[in-house]
Design an enzyme around this catalytic site. Sequence first.
Site, PDB file in Angstrom:
ATOM      1  N   HIS A 145       0.798  -1.235   0.013  1.00 42.33           N
ATOM      2  CA  HIS A 145      -0.031  -0.072  -0.109  1.00 42.33           C
ATOM      3  C   HIS A 145       1.018   1.034  -0.132  1.00 42.33           C
ATOM      4  O   HIS A 145       0.671   2.064  -0.823  1.00 42.33           O
ATOM      5  CB  HIS A 145      -0.785  -0.062   1.170  1.00 42.33           C
ATOM      6  CG  HIS A 145      -1.660   1.370   1.373  1.00 42.33           C
ATOM      7  ND1 HIS A 145      -2.795   1.521   0.839  1.00 42.33           N
ATOM      8  CD2 HIS A 145      -1.523   2.199   2.465  1.00 42.33           C
ATOM      9  CE1 HIS A 145      -3.165   2.975   1.046  1.00 42.33           C
ATOM     10  NE2 HIS A 145      -2.431   3.238   2.016  1.00 42.33           N
ATOM     11  N   GLU A 209     -10.329   1.745   3.805  1.00 41.68           N
ATOM     12  CA  GLU A 209      -9.142   1.137   4.155  1.00 41.68           C
ATOM     13  C   GLU A 209      -9.280  -0.172   4.764  1.00 41.68           C
ATOM     14  O   GLU A 209      -9.723  -0.126   5.833  1.00 41.68           O
ATOM     15  CB  GLU A 209      -8.082   2.405   5.000  1.00 41.68           C
ATOM     16  CG  GLU A 209      -7.664   3.548   3.912  1.00 41.68           C
ATOM     17  CD  GLU A 209      -6.598   4.136   4.849  1.00 41.68           C
ATOM     18  OE1 GLU A 209      -6.533   4.240   5.954  1.00 41.68           O
ATOM     19  OE2 GLU A 209      -5.926   4.916   4.153  1.00 41.68           O
ATOM     20  N   GLU A 211      -8.234  -2.611   7.071  1.00 42.90           N
ATOM     21  CA  GLU A 211      -7.195  -2.851   8.099  1.00 42.90           C
ATOM     22  C   GLU A 211      -7.753  -3.870   9.244  1.00 42.90           C
ATOM     23  O   GLU A 211      -8.673  -4.255   9.186  1.00 42.90           O
ATOM     24  CB  GLU A 211      -7.164  -1.385   8.840  1.00 42.90           C
ATOM     25  CG  GLU A 211      -6.761  -0.160   7.841  1.00 42.90           C
ATOM     26  CD  GLU A 211      -6.057   1.022   8.751  1.00 42.90           C
ATOM     27  OE1 GLU A 211      -5.715   0.872   9.818  1.00 42.90           O
ATOM     28  OE2 GLU A 211      -5.987   2.127   8.085  1.00 42.90           O
ATOM     29  N   ASP A 243     -10.723   1.892   8.193  1.00 45.24           N
ATOM     30  CA  ASP A 243     -10.504   3.384   8.216  1.00 45.24           C
ATOM     31  C   ASP A 243     -10.641   4.130   6.949  1.00 45.24           C
ATOM     32  O   ASP A 243      -9.905   4.712   6.428  1.00 45.24           O
ATOM     33  CB  ASP A 243      -9.061   3.356   8.650  1.00 45.24           C
ATOM     34  CG  ASP A 243      -8.545   4.614   9.329  1.00 45.24           C
ATOM     35  OD1 ASP A 243      -9.303   5.319   9.999  1.00 45.24           O
ATOM     36  OD2 ASP A 243      -7.375   4.850   9.438  1.00 45.24           O
ATOM     37  N   TYR A 254      -2.260  17.397   4.632  1.00 46.90           N
ATOM     38  CA  TYR A 254      -1.486  16.507   5.396  1.00 46.90           C
ATOM     39  C   TYR A 254      -0.142  16.874   5.951  1.00 46.90           C
ATOM     40  O   TYR A 254       0.739  16.439   6.568  1.00 46.90           O
ATOM     41  CB  TYR A 254      -1.491  15.138   4.948  1.00 46.90           C
ATOM     42  CG  TYR A 254      -0.383  14.728   3.695  1.00 46.90           C
ATOM     43  CD1 TYR A 254      -0.588  15.356   2.530  1.00 46.90           C
ATOM     44  CD2 TYR A 254       0.735  13.788   4.371  1.00 46.90           C
ATOM     45  CE1 TYR A 254       0.412  15.012   1.668  1.00 46.90           C
ATOM     46  CE2 TYR A 254       1.612  13.760   3.149  1.00 46.90           C
ATOM     47  CZ  TYR A 254       1.469  14.095   1.824  1.00 46.90           C
ATOM     48  OH  TYR A 254       2.393  14.037   0.978  1.00 46.90           O
ATOM     49  N   LYS A 263      -9.203  11.883   7.897  1.00 45.74           N
ATOM     50  CA  LYS A 263      -9.342  10.437   8.564  1.00 45.74           C
ATOM     51  C   LYS A 263     -10.191  10.587   9.848  1.00 45.74           C
ATOM     52  O   LYS A 263     -10.719   9.445  10.239  1.00 45.74           O
ATOM     53  CB  LYS A 263      -8.099  10.068   9.221  1.00 45.74           C
ATOM     54  CG  LYS A 263      -6.611  10.032   7.933  1.00 45.74           C
ATOM     55  CD  LYS A 263      -6.995   8.716   7.330  1.00 45.74           C
ATOM     56  CE  LYS A 263      -5.801   8.405   6.367  1.00 45.74           C
ATOM     57  NZ  LYS A 263      -5.962   7.467   5.546  1.00 45.74           N
TER      58      LYS A 263
HETATM   59 MN    MN Z   1      -5.658   4.129   8.111  1.00 48.17          MN
END
Ligand code: MN
Length: 441
Positions: A145, A209, A211, A243, A254, A263
């Site tokens: 990733h 995401e 996870e 996520d 960011y 996020k």
């Molecule tokens: Mn994440």
Amino acid sequence: MGTLNETHDPALRSWVASANAADTDFPIQNLPLAVFRRRGSHEAFRGGVAIGTQIVDLAAAVARGAFDGAAARAAQAAAGDSLNALMALGPAAWSALRLSLSRALREGAAAQPLLESCLVPQADADYTLPARIGDYTDFYTGIHHATTVGKLFRPDNPLLPNYKWVPIGYHGRSSSIVVSGTPVRRPLGQTKAAAETPQFGASQRLDYELELGFLIGTGNALGEPIAIEDAEAHLFGVALFNDWSARDIQPWEYQPLGPFLSKNFGSTLAPWVVTMEALAPFRAPLVRPAGDPQPLPYLDGRDDRARGALDITLDVWLQTAQMREAGQGAVRLTRGNAGEAAYWTPAQLVAHHTVGGCNLQPGDLFGSGTLSGPGADQAGSLLELTQGGQRPITLPNGETRSFLADGDTLILRGSCERAGARRIGFGPCTGTVLPARAPRS
Ligand code: MN
């Protein structure tokens, strides 16, 4: 790192018939924990253990005297509205409860009539988060990733030079973590494309995401690191974790401090926590490709090298609103393996997180980071699957997706399968995208 014992015996069968089905996520060898109550009721939430299609109500079982000794103390700690008190008790207590439940749920067990009266069908249950999550840390252990996403932003220099030395992470937001089944609203925020000034509005590049969530059991005192050899004993268990990410908000915000509103609008945790002990048959060596640096000593444990990784198959499924209305089931987007995807083990994350003296507490959550395999069909996000949105995927009903649309339901699934062991699974982790709120005008 748990060793195998009688609770892992693949020959064990339960008097709960649905637990003996070949494809159940919850055979007697699994025994994951969640916090639940009867659907639509105002009952207190309490801990429960999955067996087949049923839940053993631990509060009811404690009240009826189903357990003795250490198992009774552990079950009592799990009878409240979060598993934090059980998590704080440590591995010996978790193991005592597992052994007691395994014996009581086996075919022929004398406890059958008593425990039968403590069963609630999963179909009749509502769940809440398994723990009060004090702190949430999101790691970035998926090297494929990191490489693929890095290439989108920095074609010449996809993987930053720190990646193979230090487990990359950032401190996330726990207040917006929701349990599976809770809708997630598309976020508003600033985005900046080619124009000179940023725009404000609904994210147009909403993504998931894939996870794993690692839940911390016992913590550590402030200033006292957890050594890599001791790290596994501080891990309570693993739950699937989505996520959600706003890929258009993230690039503008960011730098230099890391992800923020891209996020923090929501993350979805599955209700069922599969304990580290249940995962004992499914551990794998930590593999470092030839030429990669060896972990620094504080990240290097003999047991961790031998079996610190997790052999978990992970799937992502999508059902659009149009599919749902047409009565069509979800379609699988990708399938990968957690062990193949992750560059760092859960124990290394615990050792690294605490090495500077940071204290962990029972119920803290670590996100693994997006777990994508090396293949294009193993992507753990749409960002990778559609190459930054440039190559939309076509679904069986003809719809296309670059990123998630309102009404899309995203479903994560996980399972462990090995010769000589009973297959176990994680139960689904689902969330449906709600339209954004209207921006202030
Ligand atoms: Mn994440």
